[in-house]
Write a protein that holds these residues in place. Sequence first.
Motif: not given
Lengths: 240, 222
Positions: A72, A74, A95, A98-102
């Motif tokens: 992912d 990170d 992403s 949806d900013p929270k999508y990894k």
Amino acid sequence: MASKGNTATIVFALVVTTLSAALLAAAATLLKPAQDENILKEKQQNILSLVGLNGPDDYKKFDALVQSIVIDQDGQIIPGAEAISLDLALEKKISTKDPKYKVRYPMYVYKDPKGRTTYLLQTAGTGLWGPIWGYLALDEDGNTLRSAIFDHKGETPGLGAEINTDAFENQFINKKVLNDQGQFVSVKVEKGKHDASMPHAVDAISGGTITSNGVSKMLEEDLASYLKYIRQQAPQTSPL
Amino acid sequence: MSEVAVQNPVEKKPLIGKKERKLITDPLSDNNPVTIQVLGICSALAVTTQMKPTMVMALSVTAVVALSNFVISLMRNAIPPRIRIIVQLTVVSVLVILVDQALKAYMYDISKQLSVFVGLIITNCIVMGRLEAYAMGNKPVPSLLDGLGNGFGYGFVILTVAFFRELLGSGKIFGFQVIPDAMYEAGYVNNGLMMIPAGALFVVACFIWVQRSLAKHLEEKE
């Protein structure tokens, strides 16, 4: 030709469109497996050609030649995910909404016969007219680019479309993505002459500025995520 | 397509006569769609850097012109005049999409090289031009022949253009190197102009020049 009433005209139009739609739907369904196979084959060939495996049948041994993993953004491994079918462009598109999508990144690890590891990475972005994408080979030092392949959907021929030529791609060989302090700086595509003394930049394409900027942007975004993973690996693969 | 054919059985034609033969040969020279009618120039410039994709483009256009001519001719008496252009476009689009899908499935590399230009066959003026000028007023078999003739005429021109562009621009024919390495070592360089669309304009212009000098009757009388 006698002029016809509205009803006849509408019926005729309906019959023609229905027949056309049925014919096209049938053709699309029947040809889809062969088309998908071509796309998969091309992707595998591109990835393998990064490390010089250009044999016409090499792609058939893809899974034996490289180890596929999915990470992912990170740098964490996602167990059980399939790399080759992952659509990086789609991941990045989700992403942005949806900013929270990894974002999930596909990655292939190749070990040459001498045991040296090369990370084969994918990158995706936007040019002037549509999607652009690329495949990169990063040395196990997590710093040196070994080769790069770019392609595009419909950039302007002779201008932005030049990103898929050897002349452009070969500039990336031996460029460094880290500066002397070990910080990530990526490789920029910019105006002007660039030689070996400038390890973080390559020549942009005249008249293809927006496409060139697109290449810079996607490299910066995607390499940053990959490096989070690769940096964790570095101590383990070091000879010490 | 077959459903339409059942509704309108093709009239039986005897052997291909002189008139039918003229339908094929005329567009090759005296009535060439590209050099005489100056139609379909855009794709003649765009796809002619190499012979292999050009060949596929020529065959694709020929298939589309011939089949759309045939289908439209079958339907010509049933098409309501007020929507005839849109019906023609529908038929052409269906055929072009079929060609594009088939290329993507069976000739993927070439379909990538031709990219948008296969889709743009829809807007190739030769196709609509033949439908309006010929298929709407003639029987199916002559229309099919007319389409084949015009497709060949187009293909002949773009292949000639591609021959010179690939030879002078990259020193190859159908991807095989024909200019020996010794020439390059002696200082010969490929002509970069031939690789860009402007190069095709020069070749097409020379083609028209040669054709008109050989066939004086094509010149307009002053």
